[in-house]
Design a protein around this motif. Structure first.
Motif, PDB file in Angstrom:
ATOM      1  N   GLN A   3       1.388  -8.058 -11.292  1.00 49.95           N
ATOM      2  CA  GLN A   3       0.479  -8.115 -10.301  1.00 49.95           C
ATOM      3  C   GLN A   3       1.186  -7.122  -9.261  1.00 49.95           C
ATOM      4  N   SER A   4       0.179  -6.062  -8.844  1.00 44.71           N
ATOM      5  CA  SER A   4       0.668  -5.178  -7.945  1.00 44.71           C
ATOM      6  C   SER A   4       0.699  -5.812  -6.589  1.00 44.71           C
ATOM      7  N   ALA A   5       1.472  -5.066  -5.653  1.00 46.27           N
ATOM      8  CA  ALA A   5       2.010  -5.342  -4.205  1.00 46.27           C
ATOM      9  C   ALA A   5       0.383  -5.569  -3.594  1.00 46.27           C
ATOM     10  N   GLY A   6      -0.689  -4.641  -3.991  1.00 44.39           N
ATOM     11  CA  GLY A   6      -2.046  -4.659  -3.174  1.00 44.39           C
ATOM     12  C   GLY A   6      -2.662  -5.906  -3.648  1.00 44.39           C
ATOM     13  N   HIS A   7      -2.339  -6.628  -4.597  1.00 44.96           N
ATOM     14  CA  HIS A   7      -3.040  -7.849  -4.851  1.00 44.96           C
ATOM     15  C   HIS A   7      -2.499  -8.955  -3.913  1.00 44.96           C
ATOM     16  N   GLY A   8      -1.282  -8.827  -3.653  1.00 44.06           N
ATOM     17  CA  GLY A   8      -0.512  -9.753  -2.444  1.00 44.06           C
ATOM     18  C   GLY A   8      -1.300  -9.434  -1.201  1.00 44.06           C
ATOM     19  N   ARG A   9      -1.318  -8.231  -0.985  1.00 41.43           N
ATOM     20  CA  ARG A   9      -2.197  -8.169   0.303  1.00 41.43           C
ATOM     21  C   ARG A   9      -3.696  -8.434   0.326  1.00 41.43           C
ATOM     22  N   VAL A  10      -4.335  -8.281  -0.675  1.00 40.78           N
ATOM     23  CA  VAL A  10      -5.659  -8.913  -0.742  1.00 40.78           C
ATOM     24  C   VAL A  10      -5.642 -10.352  -0.732  1.00 40.78           C
ATOM     25  N   ARG A  11      -4.780 -11.221  -1.366  1.00 33.46           N
ATOM     26  CA  ARG A  11      -4.515 -12.557  -1.190  1.00 33.46           C
ATOM     27  C   ARG A  11      -4.364 -13.074   0.065  1.00 33.46           C
ATOM     28  N   ILE A  75     -13.271 -18.368 -10.540  1.00 30.95           N
ATOM     29  CA  ILE A  75     -11.683 -17.933 -10.660  1.00 30.95           C
ATOM     30  C   ILE A  75     -11.562 -16.762  -9.284  1.00 30.95           C
ATOM     31  N   ASP A  76     -10.691 -17.112  -8.499  1.00 26.15           N
ATOM     32  CA  ASP A  76     -10.279 -16.313  -7.359  1.00 26.15           C
ATOM     33  C   ASP A  76      -8.927 -16.282  -6.997  1.00 26.15           C
ATOM     34  N   LEU A  77      -8.430 -15.034  -6.464  1.00 21.18           N
ATOM     35  CA  LEU A  77      -7.173 -14.723  -5.876  1.00 21.18           C
ATOM     36  C   LEU A  77      -6.500 -15.583  -4.827  1.00 21.18           C
ATOM     37  N   SER A  78      -7.515 -15.902  -4.037  1.00 25.26           N
ATOM     38  CA  SER A  78      -6.988 -16.487  -2.623  1.00 25.26           C
ATOM     39  C   SER A  78      -6.882 -18.237  -2.803  1.00 25.26           C
TER      40      SER A  78
END
Length: 218
Positions: A3-11, A75-78
């Motif tokens: 997972q990219s760092a961007g996905h962590g920011r989105v979450r 299914i969601d990231l958050s």
């Protein structure tokens, strides 16, 4: 795929605004006849099979087909969105997961929708995400994708009073269609519309695609 760092920011961003997002957007389908009509197409194409809502937010999109008797998995990231969706829409199942590594088995779903969720992916993540969507769809399964039309990237540093760092990638229909086809889909319908008064002032694009039933894809 890591997972990219961007996905962590989105979450983190969606966790921060989850309650306000639900309050402002949780009832949006009431004034979106085009979206409801397209969801109806997806349900018909699913022929009673399970439907995936990929990037469902507070669960309102998944809740719509679930209220009409469909078996729906969101299914969601958050994690905060997962919690809200499970509380508000008990007729559907909700899982936490990433578009690049969906928590679902091969061919689990008859159809899937990804409404304004691929806009948070980096350009080089789009095709892998579409390939992953193809993995969890049955042969000839239907996928509905929507996005903001354009070429810009908007970064929000503040969202409804919360500090965030979330990128919104506007996309061109032709590019998304080409990537879907590279990932093993056939694009069967395209639609564009203006933003509604209740929405952000952007043009919207929709693509309805079918997973190719090729032997090498199961």
């Amino acid at each position: 795929m890591p997972q990219s760092a961007g996905h962590g920011r989105v979450r983190a961003g969606y966790d921060a605004v989850a309650q306000e997002y639900r309050r402002r957007i949780g009832g949006e389908l009431a004034h979106k006849p085009v979206d409801r009509a397209l969801l109806g197409v997806v349900l018909e194409e699913a022929r009673g099979g399970p439907v995936a809502d990929l990037g469902y937010g507070p669960g309102h999109v998944a809740g719509w087909p679930a209220e009409r008797g469909a078996a729906v998995v969101g299914i969601d990231l958050s994690p905060a969105m997962v919690e809200i969706a499970r509380r508000d829409h008990p007729g559907a199942e909700f899982r936490e997961g990433d578009l690049l590594r969906l928590p679902a088995v091969d061919g689990e779903f008859a159809a899937a929708v990804a409404l304004y969720s691929v806009i948070h992916l980096e350009p080089d993540e789009l095709r892998p995400a579409f390939e992953e969507m193809g993995r969890v769809l049955r042969p000839s399964g239907t996928l509905l994708v929507s996005f903001h039309l354009g070429t810009e990237v908007r970064r929000l540093d503040e969202w409804w009073g919360h500090p965030v760092s979330v990128d919104f990638h506007f996309l061109e229909s032709e590019r998304v269609a080409a990537l879907l086809e590279e990932a093993g889909f056939t694009v069967e319908a395209r639609l564009e519309r203006a933003g509604l008064p209740e929405e952000a002032a952007t043009r919207r694009g929709y693509l309805l695609a079918r997973r190719e039933a090729r032997p090498d894809r199961g």
